[in-house]
Design a protein around this motif. Sequence first.
Motif, PDB file in Angstrom:
ATOM      1  N   ASP A   1       0.820  -1.289  -0.046  1.00  0.00           N
ATOM      2  CA  ASP A   1       0.023   0.153   0.208  1.00  0.00           C
ATOM      3  C   ASP A   1       0.931   1.333   0.006  1.00  0.00           C
ATOM      4  OD1 ASP A   1      -2.272   1.400  -0.187  1.00  0.00           O
ATOM      5  OD2 ASP A   1      -2.276   1.357   2.181  1.00  0.00           O
ATOM      6  N   TYR A   2       0.357   2.204  -0.722  1.00  0.00           N
ATOM      7  CA  TYR A   2       1.165   3.460  -0.711  1.00  0.00           C
ATOM      8  C   TYR A   2       0.532   4.523  -0.082  1.00  0.00           C
ATOM      9  CZ  TYR A   2       3.681   0.935  -4.161  1.00  0.00           C
ATOM     10  OH  TYR A   2       4.557  -0.218  -4.876  1.00  0.00           O
ATOM     11  N   ARG A   3       1.371   5.613   0.673  1.00  0.00           N
ATOM     12  CA  ARG A   3       0.768   6.699   1.404  1.00  0.00           C
ATOM     13  C   ARG A   3       1.689   7.551   1.100  1.00  0.00           C
ATOM     14  NH1 ARG A   3       0.197   4.276   7.142  1.00  0.00           N
ATOM     15  NH2 ARG A   3       1.155   2.286   6.193  1.00  0.00           N
ATOM     16  N   PHE A   4       1.219   8.841   1.175  1.00  0.00           N
ATOM     17  CA  PHE A   4       2.054  10.110   1.342  1.00  0.00           C
ATOM     18  C   PHE A   4       2.525  10.405   2.817  1.00  0.00           C
ATOM     19  CE2 PHE A   4      -0.100  11.522  -2.618  1.00  0.00           C
ATOM     20  CZ  PHE A   4       0.773  11.103  -3.385  1.00  0.00           C
ATOM     21  N   SER A   5       3.417  11.068   3.156  1.00  0.00           N
ATOM     22  CA  SER A   5       3.989  11.271   4.459  1.00  0.00           C
ATOM     23  C   SER A   5       2.946  11.959   5.416  1.00  0.00           C
ATOM     24  CB  SER A   5       5.213  11.921   4.719  1.00  0.00           C
ATOM     25  OG  SER A   5       4.952  13.161   3.680  1.00  0.00           O
TER      26      SER A   5
ATOM     27  N   PHE B   1       0.689  15.648   4.590  1.00  0.00           N
ATOM     28  CA  PHE B   1       0.659  15.999   3.262  1.00  0.00           C
ATOM     29  C   PHE B   1      -0.432  17.126   3.074  1.00  0.00           C
ATOM     30  CE2 PHE B   1      -1.469  15.002  -0.905  1.00  0.00           C
ATOM     31  CZ  PHE B   1      -0.527  15.069  -1.882  1.00  0.00           C
ATOM     32  N   ARG B   2      -1.578  16.961   3.499  1.00  0.00           N
ATOM     33  CA  ARG B   2      -2.742  17.833   3.326  1.00  0.00           C
ATOM     34  C   ARG B   2      -2.102  19.254   3.596  1.00  0.00           C
ATOM     35  NH1 ARG B   2      -5.395  20.099   6.895  1.00  0.00           N
ATOM     36  NH2 ARG B   2      -7.531  21.139   6.743  1.00  0.00           N
TER      37      ARG B   2
ATOM     38  N   LYS C   1       0.743  20.521   3.525  1.00  0.00           N
ATOM     39  CA  LYS C   1       1.773  20.845   2.637  1.00  0.00           C
ATOM     40  C   LYS C   1       1.028  21.324   1.356  1.00  0.00           C
ATOM     41  CE  LYS C   1       5.346  17.990   4.044  1.00  0.00           C
ATOM     42  NZ  LYS C   1       5.593  16.321   3.597  1.00  0.00           N
ATOM     43  N   VAL C   2      -0.031  20.627   0.897  1.00  0.00           N
ATOM     44  CA  VAL C   2      -0.779  21.155  -0.307  1.00  0.00           C
ATOM     45  C   VAL C   2      -1.466  22.502  -0.065  1.00  0.00           C
ATOM     46  CG1 VAL C   2      -2.719  20.507  -1.925  1.00  0.00           C
ATOM     47  CG2 VAL C   2      -1.279  18.734  -1.127  1.00  0.00           C
TER      48      VAL C   2
ATOM     49  N   VAL D   1      -8.698  16.818  -0.290  1.00  0.00           N
ATOM     50  CA  VAL D   1      -7.104  16.250  -0.358  1.00  0.00           C
ATOM     51  C   VAL D   1      -7.307  15.006   0.666  1.00  0.00           C
ATOM     52  CG1 VAL D   1      -4.856  16.688   0.427  1.00  0.00           C
ATOM     53  CG2 VAL D   1      -6.090  18.447  -0.876  1.00  0.00           C
ATOM     54  N   ASN D   2      -7.739  14.905   1.818  1.00  0.00           N
ATOM     55  CA  ASN D   2      -7.723  13.882   2.839  1.00  0.00           C
ATOM     56  C   ASN D   2      -8.517  12.731   2.131  1.00  0.00           C
ATOM     57  OD1 ASN D   2      -6.456  14.750   4.940  1.00  0.00           O
ATOM     58  ND2 ASN D   2      -8.279  15.549   5.969  1.00  0.00           N
TER      59      ASN D   2
ATOM     60  N   GLN E   1      -6.016  11.391  -1.234  1.00  0.00           N
ATOM     61  CA  GLN E   1      -4.668  11.301  -1.185  1.00  0.00           C
ATOM     62  C   GLN E   1      -3.955   9.953  -1.014  1.00  0.00           C
ATOM     63  OE1 GLN E   1      -2.228  12.023   2.263  1.00  0.00           O
ATOM     64  NE2 GLN E   1      -4.160  12.980   3.312  1.00  0.00           N
TER      65      GLN E   1
ATOM     66  N   ALA F   1      -1.654   8.726  -4.153  1.00  0.00           N
ATOM     67  CA  ALA F   1      -0.321   7.918  -3.619  1.00  0.00           C
ATOM     68  C   ALA F   1      -0.323   6.602  -4.447  1.00  0.00           C
ATOM     69  CB  ALA F   1      -0.649   7.826  -1.985  1.00  0.00           C
ATOM     70  N   ARG F   2      -1.324   5.899  -4.625  1.00  0.00           N
ATOM     71  CA  ARG F   2      -1.097   4.681  -5.070  1.00  0.00           C
ATOM     72  C   ARG F   2      -0.868   4.743  -6.625  1.00  0.00           C
ATOM     73  NH1 ARG F   2      -5.408   3.077  -1.599  1.00  0.00           N
ATOM     74  NH2 ARG F   2      -6.883   3.681  -3.202  1.00  0.00           N
TER      75      ARG F   2
ATOM     76  N   LYS G   1       3.171   6.867  -6.743  1.00  0.00           N
ATOM     77  CA  LYS G   1       4.096   6.025  -6.397  1.00  0.00           C
ATOM     78  C   LYS G   1       4.166   4.647  -6.872  1.00  0.00           C
ATOM     79  CE  LYS G   1       4.703   7.991  -1.695  1.00  0.00           C
ATOM     80  NZ  LYS G   1       5.213   7.853  -0.363  1.00  0.00           N
TER      81      LYS G   1
ATOM     82  N   GLU H   1       6.135  12.534  -3.943  1.00  0.00           N
ATOM     83  CA  GLU H   1       5.384  13.193  -3.057  1.00  0.00           C
ATOM     84  C   GLU H   1       5.050  14.658  -3.683  1.00  0.00           C
ATOM     85  OE1 GLU H   1       5.384  11.688   0.371  1.00  0.00           O
ATOM     86  OE2 GLU H   1       4.537  13.418   1.549  1.00  0.00           O
TER      87      GLU H   1
ATOM     88  N   GLN I   1       1.601  16.359  -4.709  1.00  0.00           N
ATOM     89  CA  GLN I   1       1.261  17.542  -4.226  1.00  0.00           C
ATOM     90  C   GLN I   1       0.619  18.585  -5.493  1.00  0.00           C
ATOM     91  OE1 GLN I   1       4.116  19.951  -2.038  1.00  0.00           O
ATOM     92  NE2 GLN I   1       4.289  18.050  -0.586  1.00  0.00           N
TER      93      GLN I   1
ATOM     94  N   ILE J   1      -2.825  20.643  -6.559  1.00  0.00           N
ATOM     95  CA  ILE J   1      -2.630  21.991  -6.697  1.00  0.00           C
ATOM     96  C   ILE J   1      -3.348  22.232  -8.119  1.00  0.00           C
ATOM     97  CG2 ILE J   1      -1.072  23.899  -7.464  1.00  0.00           C
ATOM     98  CD1 ILE J   1       0.569  22.835  -4.736  1.00  0.00           C
TER      99      ILE J   1
ATOM    100  N   ARG K   1       6.557  -5.020  -0.609  1.00  0.00           N
ATOM    101  CA  ARG K   1       6.437  -3.490  -1.504  1.00  0.00           C
ATOM    102  C   ARG K   1       7.503  -3.443  -2.423  1.00  0.00           C
ATOM    103  NH1 ARG K   1       5.644   1.054   2.772  1.00  0.00           N
ATOM    104  NH2 ARG K   1       5.610   2.303   0.907  1.00  0.00           N
TER     105      ARG K   1
END
Lengths: 117, 184
Positions: free
Chosen positions: A33-37, A40-41, A43-44, B28-29, B32, B36-37, B40, B50, B54, B58, B124
Amino acid sequence: MRISELKLLIIRSLDIDGDPEKGLRGLEEAGVDYRFSDGFRDKVLGRIASAGNTVVREMESVRNLNNVFSRIALTGVAAIVILLISIFMVQGSLSLDSFLGLGNSYDESLVYLLTGN
Amino acid sequence: MESYRQKSDAELVKFSLEGDKQAFGEIVNRYQGMVARTVKGMLGDSVFSEDIGQDVFIKLYYSLSDFRGEAKLSTYIQKIAVNLTLNEIKRRKRFFSTFSQKGNNEMYEFEVADYDTEEKKEARELVGKALMSLDPKFRVIVTMRMLQGYSTKETAEILDLPLGTVLSRLSRAQEQMKEILGKL
């Protein structure tokens, strides 16, 4: 999950007739599974806010430029009108010759002026 | 923020267009993970991905007024994510073909998160390496299928490709994947 099982799962998830949701769930269970750090929200939103400030600054400079331009343009128009009036008063007309300052010159004088003979 | 969680996508878009940053924050929440999937999965798990993530939001923020609501918001965001990621792949390819003799393999980085168990890290890493070994035109199809769980019809809609093209690419991608996994 063993690596050999995971490889099989990956290949099966690409079966055209297979259920893509099932493959996805299997991979998620295996830890793929991939996630942002974190943050993140924020930062955007931060980048949007700073980009917004840049846009506001750009708009202000364009507005300032427009103000300067309109002042220059008004002064220029006023200068042209004064010039036209002065030409009319001195030459008595607004012909092309008057503009060029040739209103009272004869052809011979012009030839003399241009050639020196 | 709690109140925004109850809102529909359409309501969040409307509030965002009225200048409500918190509403956009909820978008965004909400999406995201999906972005990301895609990013990445196609670019590798690194900090650079990352940044692209973003950029996706934007770009979404400044193009929200173009969103007519005919498609789902998730599809609209996914299209932006795929386009930006493919552009980044092209950019990196150009850069590395100009400045490096080592080929394109060095353009991907893996930063497996510390919180993962050893088994999950391995999983992964294997998926990441396999994806990066695929041709980008297959990689995008595989990412949509394997990491997003989209059907071939949904994939065709997101990528603006005919269904037949998606089906043939998926089949060829599976063959390529078998070969790649055999070597890993």
